[in-house]
Motif scaffolding. Structure first.
Motif, mmCIF file in Angstrom:
data_model
loop_
_atom_site.group_PDB
_atom_site.id
_atom_site.type_symbol
_atom_site.label_atom_id
_atom_site.label_comp_id
_atom_site.label_asym_id
_atom_site.label_seq_id
_atom_site.Cartn_x
_atom_site.Cartn_y
_atom_site.Cartn_z
ATOM 1 N N ARG A 58 0.829 -1.206 0.000
ATOM 2 C CA ARG A 58 0.000 0.000 0.000
ATOM 3 C C ARG A 58 0.866 1.260 0.000
ATOM 4 N NH1 ARG A 58 -4.421 -2.175 4.435
ATOM 5 N NH2 ARG A 58 -5.755 -3.298 2.945
ATOM 6 N N ALA A 59 1.951 1.238 0.783
ATOM 7 C CA ALA A 59 2.841 2.406 0.835
ATOM 8 C C ALA A 59 3.486 2.664 -0.521
ATOM 9 C CB ALA A 59 3.908 2.199 1.900
ATOM 10 N N ALA A 60 3.875 1.595 -1.232
ATOM 11 C CA ALA A 60 4.530 1.747 -2.534
ATOM 12 C C ALA A 60 3.583 2.318 -3.579
ATOM 13 C CB ALA A 60 5.081 0.412 -3.006
ATOM 14 N N LEU A 61 2.283 2.022 -3.429
ATOM 15 C CA LEU A 61 1.307 2.491 -4.416
ATOM 16 C C LEU A 61 0.928 3.957 -4.221
ATOM 17 C CD1 LEU A 61 -1.094 -0.569 -4.645
ATOM 18 C CD2 LEU A 61 0.447 0.257 -6.419
ATOM 19 N N GLU A 62 1.176 4.491 -3.030
ATOM 20 C CA GLU A 62 0.801 5.877 -2.772
ATOM 21 C C GLU A 62 1.557 6.825 -3.703
ATOM 22 O OE1 GLU A 62 1.374 6.780 1.302
ATOM 23 O OE2 GLU A 62 -0.225 5.437 2.015
ATOM 24 N N GLY A 63 0.852 7.721 -4.304
ATOM 25 C CA GLY A 63 1.455 8.711 -5.179
ATOM 26 C C GLY A 63 1.705 8.248 -6.592
ATOM 27 N N MET A 64 1.428 6.962 -6.903
ATOM 28 C CA MET A 64 1.689 6.468 -8.254
ATOM 29 C C MET A 64 0.538 6.728 -9.207
ATOM 30 S SD MET A 64 3.640 2.853 -7.726
ATOM 31 C CE MET A 64 3.337 2.543 -9.467
ATOM 32 N N ALA A 65 -0.651 6.980 -8.664
ATOM 33 C CA ALA A 65 -1.827 7.119 -9.519
ATOM 34 C C ALA A 65 -1.677 8.250 -10.531
ATOM 35 C CB ALA A 65 -3.068 7.348 -8.662
ATOM 36 N N GLU A 66 -1.071 9.369 -10.112
ATOM 37 C CA GLU A 66 -0.897 10.501 -11.027
ATOM 38 C C GLU A 66 0.093 10.172 -12.140
ATOM 39 O OE1 GLU A 66 -0.548 14.496 -9.134
ATOM 40 O OE2 GLU A 66 -0.549 13.321 -7.299
ATOM 41 N N ARG A 67 1.165 9.459 -11.792
ATOM 42 C CA ARG A 67 2.219 9.167 -12.772
ATOM 43 C C ARG A 67 1.828 8.038 -13.713
ATOM 44 N NH1 ARG A 67 7.168 8.630 -8.627
ATOM 45 N NH2 ARG A 67 5.484 7.884 -7.299
ATOM 46 N N HIS A 68 1.074 7.071 -13.208
ATOM 47 C CA HIS A 68 0.699 5.896 -14.010
ATOM 48 C C HIS A 68 -0.788 5.614 -13.818
ATOM 49 C CE1 HIS A 68 4.849 4.881 -15.028
ATOM 50 N NE2 HIS A 68 5.146 5.189 -13.792
ATOM 51 N N PRO A 69 -1.640 6.341 -14.533
ATOM 52 C CA PRO A 69 -3.079 6.074 -14.411
ATOM 53 C C PRO A 69 -3.413 4.702 -14.975
ATOM 54 C CG PRO A 69 -2.676 7.631 -16.198
ATOM 55 C CD PRO A 69 -1.362 7.420 -15.500
ATOM 56 N N SER A 70 -3.410 3.702 -14.109
ATOM 57 C CA SER A 70 -3.545 2.323 -14.556
ATOM 58 C C SER A 70 -4.723 1.647 -13.871
ATOM 59 C CB SER A 70 -2.256 1.550 -14.231
ATOM 60 O OG SER A 70 -2.028 1.567 -12.838
ATOM 61 N N ARG A 71 -5.049 0.470 -14.371
ATOM 62 C CA ARG A 71 -5.924 -0.434 -13.618
ATOM 63 C C ARG A 71 -5.009 -1.316 -12.789
ATOM 64 N NH1 ARG A 71 -10.893 -3.976 -15.958
ATOM 65 N NH2 ARG A 71 -11.824 -1.908 -15.744
ATOM 66 N N THR A 72 -5.029 -1.121 -11.487
ATOM 67 C CA THR A 72 -4.212 -1.906 -10.574
ATOM 68 C C THR A 72 -5.065 -3.008 -9.963
ATOM 69 O OG1 THR A 72 -2.743 -0.055 -10.052
ATOM 70 C CG2 THR A 72 -2.837 -1.852 -8.468
ATOM 71 N N ILE A 73 -4.585 -4.235 -10.048
ATOM 72 C CA ILE A 73 -5.290 -5.382 -9.491
ATOM 73 C C ILE A 73 -4.430 -5.944 -8.368
ATOM 74 C CG2 ILE A 73 -6.319 -7.627 -9.955
ATOM 75 C CD1 ILE A 73 -6.406 -6.820 -12.939
ATOM 76 N N LEU A 74 -4.857 -5.744 -7.134
ATOM 77 C CA LEU A 74 -4.133 -6.234 -5.972
ATOM 78 C C LEU A 74 -4.687 -7.599 -5.595
ATOM 79 C CD1 LEU A 74 -4.092 -2.956 -3.844
ATOM 80 C CD2 LEU A 74 -2.247 -3.856 -5.253
ATOM 81 N N LEU A 75 -3.845 -8.613 -5.632
ATOM 82 C CA LEU A 75 -4.254 -9.975 -5.332
ATOM 83 C C LEU A 75 -3.770 -10.354 -3.934
ATOM 84 C CD1 LEU A 75 -3.309 -11.651 -8.745
ATOM 85 C CD2 LEU A 75 -5.560 -10.816 -8.025
ATOM 86 N N PHE A 76 -4.713 -10.653 -3.045
ATOM 87 C CA PHE A 76 -4.393 -11.035 -1.679
ATOM 88 C C PHE A 76 -4.730 -12.523 -1.495
ATOM 89 C CE2 PHE A 76 -5.696 -6.530 -1.549
ATOM 90 C CZ PHE A 76 -4.533 -5.962 -1.062
ATOM 91 N N PRO A 77 -3.744 -13.417 -1.619
ATOM 92 C CA PRO A 77 -4.029 -14.846 -1.476
ATOM 93 C C PRO A 77 -4.343 -15.210 -0.026
ATOM 94 C CG PRO A 77 -1.670 -14.482 -1.702
ATOM 95 C CD PRO A 77 -2.319 -13.142 -1.899
ATOM 96 N N GLN A 78 -5.455 -15.921 0.162
ATOM 97 C CA GLN A 78 -5.856 -16.393 1.490
ATOM 98 C C GLN A 78 -6.258 -17.865 1.363
ATOM 99 O OE1 GLN A 78 -8.915 -13.563 2.605
ATOM 100 N NE2 GLN A 78 -7.426 -11.948 2.985
#
Length: 292
Positions: A58-78
């Motif tokens: 989550r910390a790494a993704l902060e601030g990236m939205a402006e630079r890389h307007p992408s569809r981000t898919i976060l996969l949380f295996p449980q």
């Protein structure tokens, strides 16, 4: 300067994949009402995030939205939970004058058997005709799950600093087997770039020994890089540190690069701008793996 609009979100438990597409369409409609001209995803960014890596991801993704307007898919295996597919989606838009760019984030909890077959969930969510990147947190198991995702992405991004030292040689060997299947980036390698420039500026030297005060991965990658470039064995002496502090070649100190090392989020952002294989990195990985 960009101005952030309000974030819009949706949540669903035990849903089907069509539900998230419908939800995102509604969110885009709401966002379009606030901005006359809107541009969305330039890529699909997948992240495989085991439980221990949730906060750093989550910390790494902060601030990236402006630079890389992408569809981000976060996969949380449980895998230990009952079979289910829980998802939520959010949309964050930033205005630049009368235009806006929007970033979509889809969070997927892969419960039970779903965690063993991520590609069946990811593939329908990819944005057609756009590049696909996968950020894999921690040491991959290099199993069928890993290879499923490698098979659907254009670029794999790891950080071998996150791998235990006693697994590094085997991990690099396994990673090298995938070099022909997808382009690979390593944030640990990116962190050595400033020092590699200083080493190149200090050449010529014999380089029979290199002493590196850094993480284990950075030291081994620098040693592998010198082996692969110079064509002879280079002994690596490693002094542990959380960051790359100093480098000595044959007992002679290499000048430290100027400025501060970039944060992880900037390094990840840079890797999302790369689309081709890095043959020099691949050579360094092979040189270390075969010498260990």
């Amino acid at each position: 300067m960009a101005t952030a609009l309000k974030a819009l979100s949706w949540f669903g438990e035990d849903v089907c994949l069509g539900d998230v597409d419908s939800a995102l369409a509604r969110l885009r409609g709401e966002a379009a009402a606030e901005a006359a001209s809107m541009r969305t995803s330039v890529m699909t960014h997948i992240a495989w995030v085991p439980a221990k890596w949730v906060k750093p991801a989550r910390a790494a993704l902060e601030g990236m939205a402006e630079r890389h307007p992408s569809r981000t898919i976060l996969l949380f295996p449980q895998p230990n939970d009952d079979d289910a597919l829980d998802m939520d989606a959010s949309l964050q838009c930033f205005t630049f004058g009368d235009k806006a760019v929007c970033a979509e984030v889809i969070r997927v909890r892969l419960c039970g058997e779903r965690a063993s077959h991520p590609a069946s969930v990811v593939t329908p969510l990819l944005v057609a005709d756009l590049p696909v990147f996968c950020r894999w947190r921690g040491l991959p198991r290099f199993d069928d799950v890993f290879d499923e995702l490698v098979g659907v992405v254009d670029r794999l991004i790891v950080d071998s600093t996150e791998w235990p030292s006693d697994t590094l040689s085997q991990g690099y060997g396994e990673l090298a087997l995938r070099f022909e299947r997808t382009a690979v980036s390593d944030i640990a390698w990116a962190r050595t770039e400033r020092w590699r420039r200083m080493l190149a500026a200090a050449w010529p030297f014999e380089a029979r020994e290199i002493s590196v005060h850094s993480t284990y991965a950075q030291a081994m990658l620098l040693g592998g890089w010198l082996r692969s470039r110079l064509g002879h064995d280079v002994e690596v002496e490693h002094q542990p540190a959380d960051v790359l502090v100093s480098v000595h070649v044959d007992g002679v100190a290499i000048d430290a690069p100027p400025g501060e090392a970039p944060p992880s989020s900037d390094l990840l952002s840079d890797e999302l701008d790369r689309f081709t294989r890095n043959r020099v990195y691949e050579d360094a990985v092979r040189a270390f793996a075969t010498s260990s």
